[in-house]
Design a protein around this motif. Structure first.
Motif, short mmCIF file in Angstrom:
data_model
loop_
_atom_site.label_atom_id
_atom_site.label_comp_id
_atom_site.label_asym_id
_atom_site.label_seq_id
_atom_site.Cartn_x
_atom_site.Cartn_y
_atom_site.Cartn_z
N ASP A 23 0.86 -1.18 0.00
CA ASP A 23 0.00 0.00 0.00
C ASP A 23 0.90 1.22 0.00
O ASP A 23 1.89 1.28 0.74
CB ASP A 23 -0.92 0.03 1.22
CG ASP A 23 -2.01 -1.02 1.14
OD1 ASP A 23 -2.65 -1.12 0.08
OD2 ASP A 23 -2.23 -1.74 2.13
N ALA A 64 -1.83 4.74 4.83
CA ALA A 64 -1.15 5.54 3.81
C ALA A 64 -1.77 6.92 3.87
O ALA A 64 -2.98 7.08 3.66
CB ALA A 64 -1.32 4.92 2.43
N GLU A 86 -3.04 7.05 9.87
CA GLU A 86 -3.45 6.38 8.63
C GLU A 86 -2.44 5.31 8.24
O GLU A 86 -1.28 5.35 8.63
CB GLU A 86 -3.56 7.40 7.49
CG GLU A 86 -4.50 8.55 7.76
CD GLU A 86 -4.38 9.62 6.70
OE1 GLU A 86 -4.98 9.44 5.61
OE2 GLU A 86 -3.68 10.61 6.93
N ARG A 119 1.09 5.70 -1.57
CA ARG A 119 0.35 6.90 -1.94
C ARG A 119 1.15 7.69 -2.96
O ARG A 119 2.38 7.55 -3.06
CB ARG A 119 0.07 7.77 -0.72
CG ARG A 119 1.31 8.40 -0.12
CD ARG A 119 1.02 9.30 1.06
NE ARG A 119 2.19 10.01 1.52
CZ ARG A 119 3.12 9.53 2.30
NH1 ARG A 119 2.99 8.30 2.76
NH2 ARG A 119 4.16 10.26 2.65
N ARG A 177 -4.44 7.14 -3.14
CA ARG A 177 -4.11 5.84 -2.54
C ARG A 177 -3.73 4.84 -3.63
O ARG A 177 -4.36 4.76 -4.68
CB ARG A 177 -5.32 5.33 -1.77
CG ARG A 177 -5.11 4.00 -1.06
CD ARG A 177 -6.43 3.46 -0.57
NE ARG A 177 -7.18 4.45 0.16
CZ ARG A 177 -8.48 4.35 0.44
NH1 ARG A 177 -9.15 3.30 0.01
NH2 ARG A 177 -9.10 5.28 1.12
N GLU A 204 -3.52 10.06 3.38
CA GLU A 204 -4.30 10.58 2.26
C GLU A 204 -5.28 11.66 2.69
O GLU A 204 -5.89 12.30 1.83
CB GLU A 204 -5.07 9.43 1.59
CG GLU A 204 -5.96 8.66 2.54
CD GLU A 204 -6.44 7.34 1.94
OE1 GLU A 204 -5.78 6.87 1.00
OE2 GLU A 204 -7.44 6.81 2.42
#
Length: 594
Positions: A304, A399, A397, A306, A312, A401
């Motif tokens: 994962d 990632a 978080e 960004r 994302r 965002e």
């Protein structure tokens, strides 16, 4: 599966299976199909097989390529040839046909295999089958029972016609292989060469390689288009570059090198662009995750990440992905969506925005629930914009965002384990650490594990006014899933104790749904009232009611109050907030139609 049959004078006929791909035909050593005859050129023609279709292009040969009707193909022009057609290259005759598998037995009797194109044989008449006693099936019923393949619309992005894309792919594959031989882009990047100098070297080398092409480009295909795609894949993100720049796209999905899909206005499109191969998709993934200190390889095939604008990114590669490297990008607008934008889209009403802003002001804990792609993060961004600028806000978080613009803001992001499997920092670790950072508000991007227990504990110990999201199909399901996540923390807590924690910690549950037409709608604003026995009781304050469909096949409906009043009206009055009680009256507010 297609089969290639080659007939030559004085040589037995040969046949071979022909999988999807591009094949050079000629006498040269680099040809996939070598036919050593003097009248055939070194690179005589090119066959392209895709989706059980045959495309042929004469490569400017000496003697040309003829069809069975005597017509000659124009050089460097692709032709879509019907299967079974005989193609004459010199004195050799090629024929590509579809190979049919032997039919399975039906009703206990073997059905005859497909008859070849040779002279027909005399076949004895088949016996008349006995009359079936099963009920007859009408053709209309068969039409309903037969699945119909829905065509996906194509979004023109690259400017390359679909019939020419296989040729472009072959040129790009050869050009990439030659580029890797002549210069090592990774080594140059690590050695400290500036990005401008690296780009200039790559662009110069690509022009040299393309100038040495021995294949004449067909009409309608410009060399500049291929050069642009090659350059983007060499030093950038390939086809993703032009897609990320577009503000009208909300999702980008790469299913291997040849299939790039996007979502635009809630509708799924297949684009006319593609990567040169799996290696270029992997390079794009590495360029996304490397600056973030993350990695992707066979030992860690999922990641994962960004983009710079907060979009994302999820990537998964073989052996887990069977279609090749796969990328999914959830794009966010360069300009964050505000509440007025959601009202204009019909996602919610003005009264709902006013009420939720009041809930944020009086420090009510809000849980945003919805399915994948329903708009939970977008709504969380909108509600976070109402957080006071004078308070200390900590966001947590997987990632990063969220796009908050308050001054006193601390952003925390989890970290995956390193190559040795150590050094991981989870959301739960960050939630526990955030409690020592003197936060006024805690915003968790999503609860998906044991951090749910720590989040509830924080909400119940003075950190009210917090916001988070969860995956669930309804407000009631959100509470049930929250119970499950608490149990994932590893503590054997009684179910009643967990529900008491939830009922005490969360006051408002907002349910969002992605509808069949692709639009996002806020379908419920519910308040958790109290516990009755072992059951958490809730009341709906606002609901979305569908009234029909418009001319564009879009859902039409209205957000309306249910008539229930929130139980914390006295708190709103003590806070001296402007709350018109008429917004909860179902008989007066009907102007917010979608």
């Amino acid at each position: 599966m297609l089969e290639l049959e080659i007939q030559q004078p004085g040589v037995p006929t040969t046949a071979a299976r022909l999988p999807a791909g591009a094949y050079l035909v000629g006498t040269g050593k680099d040809c996939h199909i070598r036919i050593p005859r003097p009248e055939i050129s070194a690179r005589h023609a090119q066959l392209i097989v895709r989706d059980n279709r045959l495309i042929i292009m004469d490569l400017g040969s000496r003697n040309g390529t003829e069809m069975e009707d005597g017509s000659t193909l124009f050089p460097n022009q692709p032709y879509d040839i019907p299967l079974g057609t005989r193609i004459k290259i010199g004195k050799a005759v090629l024929r590509v046909r579809l190979v049919k598998e032997e039919n399975p037995q039906v009703g206990g009797e073997a059905r005859p295999a497909a008859v070849s194109d040779s002279a027909p044989e005399t076949v004895a008449p088949a016996p008349v089958p006995p009359v079936s006693r099963e009920p007859a099936v009408r053709k209309a019923d068969l039409d309903v029972l037969t699945p119909h393949k829905q065509e996906i619309p194509v979004l023109r992005v690259s400017g390359v016609p679909a019939r020419l894309r296989p040729i472009v792919q072959e040129i790009k594959k050869h050009a990439h292989a030659e580029l890797l031989k002549r210069m090592n882009l990774k080594k140059l990047a690590v050695s400290g060469v500036s990005s401008d100098e690296l780009s200039q070297q790559a662009r110069t080398m690509i022009r040299e390689i393309l100038s040495q092409l021995t294949i004449q480009l067909p009409a309608g295909l410009e060399i500049g288009v291929i050069e642009k795609e090659l350059f983007q894949e060499a030093v950038g993100l390939g086809p993703l570059e032009s897609l990320i720049e577009r503000d009208d796209l909300t999702e980008i999905m790469v299913n291997g090198p040849d299939q790039v899909y996007v979502e635009k206005g809630g509708v799924l499109y297949r684009t006319d662009t593609a990567f040169a191969g799996n290696g270029q998709v992997l390079s794009a993934i590495e360029r996304i995750v490397s600056p973030l200190g993350r990695r992707i390889d066979e030992s860690s095939p999922m990641v994962d990440a960004r983009l710079a604008d907060g979009s994302r990114v999820n990537a998964i590669i073989p052996p887990l992905s069977l279609v090749g490297p796969t990328i999914t990008i959830r794009k966010f607008s360069r300009k964050p969506l505000m509440a007025a934008d959601l009202v204009r889209f019909g996602s919610l009403s003005v009264d709902i925005v006013k009420f939720l802003a009041i809930c944020v002001a009086v420090r009510k804990n809000i849980l945003i629930s919805g399915g994948t792609g329903s708009g939970k993060t977008t709504l969380l961004n909108v509600l976070s914009s109402y957080l006071p600028n004078s308070e200390r806000i900590v966001t947590i978080e997987d990632a990063a965002e969220l796009q908050l613009h308050q001054e006193h803001l601390v952003r925390l992001e989890s970290r995956p384990p390193n190559v040795e499997g150590k050094g991981a920092v989870t959301i739960r670790d960050l939630v526990r650490n955030a409690l020592r950072m003197r936060p006024d508000r805690i915003v968790v991007g999503e609860c998906r594990g044991g951090e749910a227990l720590d989040m509830l504990q924080a909400m119940n110990t003075g950190h009210d006014g917090s916001l988070t999201t969860i995956h669930a199909n309804s407000a009631r399901d959100a509470l049930a899933r929250l119970e499950t996540l608490v149990l994932m923390a590893g503590f054997d807590l009684p179910l009643r104790a967990i529900r008491e924690q939830i009922a005490s910690a969360i006051q408002i549950v907002v349910q969002i749904s992605r509808e069949r037409d692709g639009s996002r709608k806020l379908v419920n604003v519910s308040e958790i009232t109290k516990m009755e026995g072992d059951v958490i009781t809730m009341q709906d304050l606002f609901v979305f009611r569908q009234t029909g469909w418009d001319e564009q096949n879009r859902i039409v409906g209205v957000h309306e109050p249910t008539g229930n009043l929130p139980t914390f009206m006295e708190e709103i009055e003590r806070a001296k907030l402007d709350c018109d009680i008429a917004m909860f009256n179902p008989g007066q507010r009907r102007e917010n139609e979608c």
